[in-house]
Design an enzyme around this catalytic site. Sequence first.
Site, PDB file in Angstrom:
ATOM      1  N   ARG A  35      59.207 -26.855  62.233  1.00  0.00           N
ATOM      2  CA  ARG A  35      59.595 -28.252  62.032  1.00  0.00           C
ATOM      3  C   ARG A  35      60.942 -28.336  61.316  1.00  0.00           C
ATOM      4  O   ARG A  35      61.764 -29.207  61.611  1.00  0.00           O
ATOM      5  CB  ARG A  35      58.522 -28.979  61.216  1.00  0.00           C
ATOM      6  CG  ARG A  35      58.812 -30.473  61.052  1.00  0.00           C
ATOM      7  CD  ARG A  35      57.809 -31.116  60.119  1.00  0.00           C
ATOM      8  NE  ARG A  35      56.453 -31.057  60.636  1.00  0.00           N
ATOM      9  CZ  ARG A  35      55.377 -31.338  59.925  1.00  0.00           C
ATOM     10  NH1 ARG A  35      55.499 -31.674  58.659  1.00  0.00           N
ATOM     11  NH2 ARG A  35      54.179 -31.279  60.463  1.00  0.00           N
ATOM     12  N   ALA A  41      51.422 -21.738  62.748  1.00  0.00           N
ATOM     13  CA  ALA A  41      50.019 -22.085  62.967  1.00  0.00           C
ATOM     14  C   ALA A  41      49.617 -22.012  64.443  1.00  0.00           C
ATOM     15  O   ALA A  41      48.529 -21.532  64.774  1.00  0.00           O
ATOM     16  CB  ALA A  41      49.750 -23.483  62.413  1.00  0.00           C
ATOM     17  N   LYS A  79      54.044 -24.436  50.336  1.00  0.00           N
ATOM     18  CA  LYS A  79      55.315 -23.757  50.090  1.00  0.00           C
ATOM     19  C   LYS A  79      56.322 -24.768  49.570  1.00  0.00           C
ATOM     20  O   LYS A  79      56.845 -25.570  50.341  1.00  0.00           O
ATOM     21  CB  LYS A  79      55.810 -23.083  51.375  1.00  0.00           C
ATOM     22  CG  LYS A  79      54.868 -21.988  51.870  1.00  0.00           C
ATOM     23  CD  LYS A  79      55.343 -21.333  53.149  1.00  0.00           C
ATOM     24  CE  LYS A  79      54.406 -20.220  53.574  1.00  0.00           C
ATOM     25  NZ  LYS A  79      54.850 -19.539  54.813  1.00  0.00           N
ATOM     26  N   ARG A 134      41.326 -35.510  55.277  1.00  0.00           N
ATOM     27  CA  ARG A 134      41.510 -36.750  54.517  1.00  0.00           C
ATOM     28  C   ARG A 134      40.897 -37.945  55.238  1.00  0.00           C
ATOM     29  O   ARG A 134      40.362 -38.862  54.615  1.00  0.00           O
ATOM     30  CB  ARG A 134      43.008 -36.973  54.276  1.00  0.00           C
ATOM     31  CG  ARG A 134      43.355 -38.199  53.453  1.00  0.00           C
ATOM     32  CD  ARG A 134      44.853 -38.230  53.152  1.00  0.00           C
ATOM     33  NE  ARG A 134      45.653 -38.108  54.343  1.00  0.00           N
ATOM     34  CZ  ARG A 134      45.979 -39.115  55.145  1.00  0.00           C
ATOM     35  NH1 ARG A 134      45.541 -40.338  54.880  1.00  0.00           N
ATOM     36  NH2 ARG A 134      46.745 -38.922  56.207  1.00  0.00           N
ATOM     37  N   LYS A 169      62.711 -20.695  52.096  1.00  0.00           N
ATOM     38  CA  LYS A 169      63.007 -20.395  53.503  1.00  0.00           C
ATOM     39  C   LYS A 169      63.145 -21.655  54.349  1.00  0.00           C
ATOM     40  O   LYS A 169      63.898 -21.669  55.336  1.00  0.00           O
ATOM     41  CB  LYS A 169      61.956 -19.451  54.064  1.00  0.00           C
ATOM     42  CG  LYS A 169      60.505 -19.944  53.948  1.00  0.00           C
ATOM     43  CD  LYS A 169      60.000 -20.623  55.181  1.00  0.00           C
ATOM     44  CE  LYS A 169      58.581 -21.116  55.018  1.00  0.00           C
ATOM     45  NZ  LYS A 169      58.018 -21.664  56.272  1.00  0.00           N
TER      46      LYS A 169
END
Length: 331
Positions: A254, A139, A105, A32, A190
């Site tokens: 997170r 990741a 998600k 971006r 989840k």
Amino acid sequence: MVEAAVMGAGAWGTALAKVLADAGNGVTLWARRPELADEINRTHRNAGYLEAPLPESIRATADYVEALAGACTVFMAVPAQTLRANLSQWAPHLGPDTTLVSLAKGIELDTLMRMSQVIVAVTGADSSRVAVLTGPNLASEIGAEEPAATVVACSDSGRAVALQRALITGYFRPYTNSDVIGAEIGGACKNVVALACGMAAGYGLGENTAAALITRGLAEIMRLGIALGAKPATLAGLAGIGDLVATCTSPQSRNRSFGERLGRGGTMAAALAGTGGHVAEGVTSCVSVLALAASYDVEMPLTEAVHRVCHRGLSVDEAVALLLGRSPKPE
């Protein structure tokens, strides 16, 4: 080999671009911010999101028209609640037979649509062109080339296999699945359970509690998924329990970390500050998942408790008492 565009240069988008490049594909990564695209091209790193060095073959750009030009496969790595707005800009530049892959998600707040439904609604593409990539895919670990598996869900088996071949590396193993609904419901729900596990850990509760939350969270996910038409086997696999375990137990998650701050007595504002201003996906997802469950008359008490903590001022100790005070019943 395919020509792929990865739209979104956050941690997961960047890690997936690395996987695609390592698998021998041509990869353009859309960021971006122009300065981020410049940084990636100049240093072959995305230091703010992923520590791993990136293959020099990855080309970054802040021009989405340039990123999409010639791409036969487009991976959408933007947050769930921004997908529609971004895709509205991208849609005129997508090829008529481009495979569209969702990495997001979540459930859209206003419409309660899954991400594949949003893609079909915005682009007019046949649902057979839309795939979902999901699973226990932290990741940072994938960036470090630690072994991982994922699920490529698509109703078109040929596209699913083509994606599988484009993604396979020595450290990343994709499995195909035709159950798009199950893959998306597992991924959307989840994060909410991970918030609950984080809250419990921050509150000082142990492994028995974590195991109970994960297991009962899976029961909620399966109830909702089956009501929507998902296959139980999907939710018992990588897209369900696999993703759930990774997100609920890893300190890199997170959502779990955000919940842990709340469990220690922190406010929503303090927990948000601890993530650098990035809201954990489960904070939003608990709203849309709970609304979707209500529309199908599916009971999700754990999700409701997380929603009340995040949005109605319920304390974590009150949430624990609420869950333990429910009427006993058969499992």
